[in-house]
Write a protein that holds these residues in place. Structure first.
Motif, PDB file in Angstrom:
ATOM      1  N   LYS A  85       0.839  -1.349   0.014  1.00  7.79           N
ATOM      2  CA  LYS A  85      -0.029   0.578  -0.033  1.00  7.79           C
ATOM      3  C   LYS A  85       0.527   1.348   0.397  1.00  7.79           C
ATOM      4  CE  LYS A  85      -3.718  -2.062   2.702  1.00  7.79           C
ATOM      5  NZ  LYS A  85      -4.847  -1.994   4.248  1.00  7.79           N
ATOM      6  N   LEU A  86       1.628   1.887   0.866  1.00 12.12           N
ATOM      7  CA  LEU A  86       3.088   2.737   0.809  1.00 12.12           C
ATOM      8  C   LEU A  86       3.508   2.436  -0.413  1.00 12.12           C
ATOM      9  CD1 LEU A  86       4.676   1.865   4.504  1.00 12.12           C
ATOM     10  CD2 LEU A  86       3.026   3.705   3.502  1.00 12.12           C
ATOM     11  N   GLU A  87       3.491   1.538  -1.263  1.00 10.69           N
ATOM     12  CA  GLU A  87       4.343   1.893  -2.544  1.00 10.69           C
ATOM     13  C   GLU A  87       3.642   2.562  -3.442  1.00 10.69           C
ATOM     14  OE1 GLU A  87       7.688  -1.465  -4.046  1.00 10.69           O
ATOM     15  OE2 GLU A  87       5.407  -2.539  -3.285  1.00 10.69           O
ATOM     16  N   ASP A  88       2.674   2.068  -3.546  1.00 11.02           N
ATOM     17  CA  ASP A  88       0.796   3.263  -4.348  1.00 11.02           C
ATOM     18  C   ASP A  88       1.360   4.169  -4.297  1.00 11.02           C
ATOM     19  OD1 ASP A  88       0.887   0.471  -5.537  1.00 11.02           O
ATOM     20  OD2 ASP A  88      -1.127   0.208  -5.320  1.00 11.02           O
ATOM     21  N   CYS A  89       0.821   4.422  -2.329  1.00  9.55           N
ATOM     22  CA  CYS A  89       0.651   5.693  -2.383  1.00  9.55           C
ATOM     23  C   CYS A  89       2.033   7.012  -2.527  1.00  9.55           C
ATOM     24  CB  CYS A  89       0.143   6.035  -0.291  1.00  9.55           C
ATOM     25  SG  CYS A  89      -1.253   4.771   0.090  1.00  9.55           S
ATOM     26  N   ALA A  90       2.506   5.952  -2.971  1.00  4.57           N
ATOM     27  CA  ALA A  90       4.217   6.611  -2.859  1.00  4.57           C
ATOM     28  C   ALA A  90       4.339   7.053  -4.229  1.00  4.57           C
ATOM     29  CB  ALA A  90       5.411   5.825  -2.728  1.00  4.57           C
TER      30      ALA A  90
END
Length: 435
Positions: free
Chosen positions: A81-86
């Motif tokens: 999820k953090l990757e996508d938010c990044a």
């Protein structure tokens, strides 16, 4: 910082292709605005300072009442999820914080998670508790309520979970706890409507007592679902009364979709600000009910009117607000059932920022003079003139100067990020929906 998800060379290449046209559009808009005394660079600087958080859960596909239809490459854990938010932050440059939800985003090492997010250029926004679902191994069910449940042990379990969320948030660097409960009834007579609110307030006061000095407790109201006859905190009136009883660190959180049709949400914003209880705002859009559609996809003018009130609130801070000023928590809160969630949040971030920018263009002297003179048409026109301005060149210029993409969706699609993640990530299974 680790390598960001999208190639910086790709962003630079596409920005170079758009640069000449952007400069022409920005210069033309600057000349137009200067005729009314507005400095376009000053507006750009305001836009550059604006930000809105993205929800960790928003990176995945939501579900309808009947089914969930996963998308290839959908994230399966907080790290993905953090990757996508990044990606969203790297391209848009207005979404630097992520709002986590527990226990969905639980990990064993929150210090490492904070460092992981920072390496991706992300910080943490409000932490969200979950007492509207039963979890595996949970001692007491929330089927009959959580903070307002008749059973004292169930209420204490919900209190303990919220306090655990505060402790996690402290490790992540958050300073806000968002509390939403699905407590309520589906049949007349199911519960005593007065005593259920008493139980909620008694339990919520225990959570409030556990807040660190610099934290806020954001109370989110919702008219219905899953309680369709009565909901304990069902509207802004219930929310502000609860916040006033709990204390100065308790604030009200407004979600665009959590209201009856045709409710004047911008007026609610003004009222909550008047009493120093405007704590945050969740952005989405609605056609029929709590639809959680993409921000501005149905009624962008309402979003602009909301921001007009938010700008008025910022210009006129109340001494009884937290810190003595205006400091709302802004977050996108959507359910993406038929789109790529990254594309929807990129689009929504741009729409939200557009409405923020347009609200900066309102001639407030003219607006206030017309209001005082009871000149209805000129007051309306002061708003309409700002709303009609195409501020896209301002946003694109601010993004480019911050290292983002001039055309965010083009850059995202050319990166083939979703396809790459579809090859790398474990597939998400089919969901049964909520019926």
């Amino acid at each position: 910082m680790t390598e960001l998800p999208i190639s910086a060379d790709l962003i630079a290449e596409r920005n170079a292709a758009h640069a000449e046209a952007l400069e022409e559009d920005y210069a033309a808009l600057g000349r137009k605005l200067s005729r009314t005394g507005i400095d376009i660079d000053a507006i750009k600087d305001r836009v550059a300072g604006f930000s809105v958080a993205v929800p960790s859960w928003g990176a995945g596909r939501g579900g309808t009442r009947f089914a969930k239809f996963p998308i290839a490459g959908e994230p399966t854990n907080i790290h993905e999820k953090l990757e996508d938010c990044a990606v969203i932050q790297q391209l848009s440059r207005v979404t630097p914080r992520v709002s986590p939800h527990f226990p969905w985003d639980k990990v064993s090492d929150y210090k490492a998670l904070r460092e992981e997010a920072a390496a991706l250029g992300l910080g943490w926004d409000a932490v969200n508790s979950n007492t509207f679902q039963d979890q595996v191994g949970q001692a007491h069910t929330y089927a009959n309520g959580s903070l307002a449940a008749q059973d004292a042990a169930t209420r204490q379990q919900a209190v303990d979970h919220n306090i655990e969320c505060i402790e996690i948030g402290q490790q992540l660097g958050s300073t806000d706890l968002t509390v939403w409960v699905g407590d309520g009834t589906n049949f007349p007579g199911q519960q005593d409507l007065g005593r259920s609110l008493d139980r909620y307030l008694e339990a919520a006061s225990k959570i409030y007592a556990a807040l660190p000095d610099d934290w806020r407790m954001l109370l989110e109201h919702k008219m219905f679902e899953p309680a369709f006859y009565s909901t304990v905190i069902s509207d802004w009136g219930s929310s502000i009364l609860a916040a006033q009883e709990l204390g100065p660190k308790a604030k009200c959180l407004v979600d665009l979709g959590h209201h009856a049709p045709n409710v004047n949400i911008e007026q609610i914003v003004a009222r909550l600000h008047r009493f120093g209880k405007l704590g945050g705002f969740h952005f989405n859009d609605s056609k029929y009910g709590d639809d959680d559609l993409d921000s501005g996809s149905i009624n962008p003018h309402q979003l602009f009117l909301v921001f007009n009130e938010l700008v008025e609130a910022e210009l006129n801070p109340r001494a009884n607000e937290a810190g003595g000023g205006f400091n709302p928590s802004y977050m996108i809160d959507q359910s993406h059932n038929v789109t790529d969630p990254i594309e929807s949040m990129l689009s929504s971030a741009e729409t939200i920022t557009q409405c923020f920018a347009k609200a900066q263009l309102v001639d407030r002297d003219a607006l206030h003079a017309a209001q005082e003179a009871n000149d209805t048409m000129m007051a309306f026109q002061a708003l309409r003139r700002a709303y009609n301005v195409d501020v896209a060149p301002i946003l694109a210029k601010a993004r480019a100067e911050a290292g983002g993409a001039i055309d965010v969706l083009e850059a995202y699609r050319l990166s083939q990020y979703r396809g790459r993640k579809a090859q790398q990530r474990k597939a998400v299974g089919l969901g049964a929906g909520i019926v």
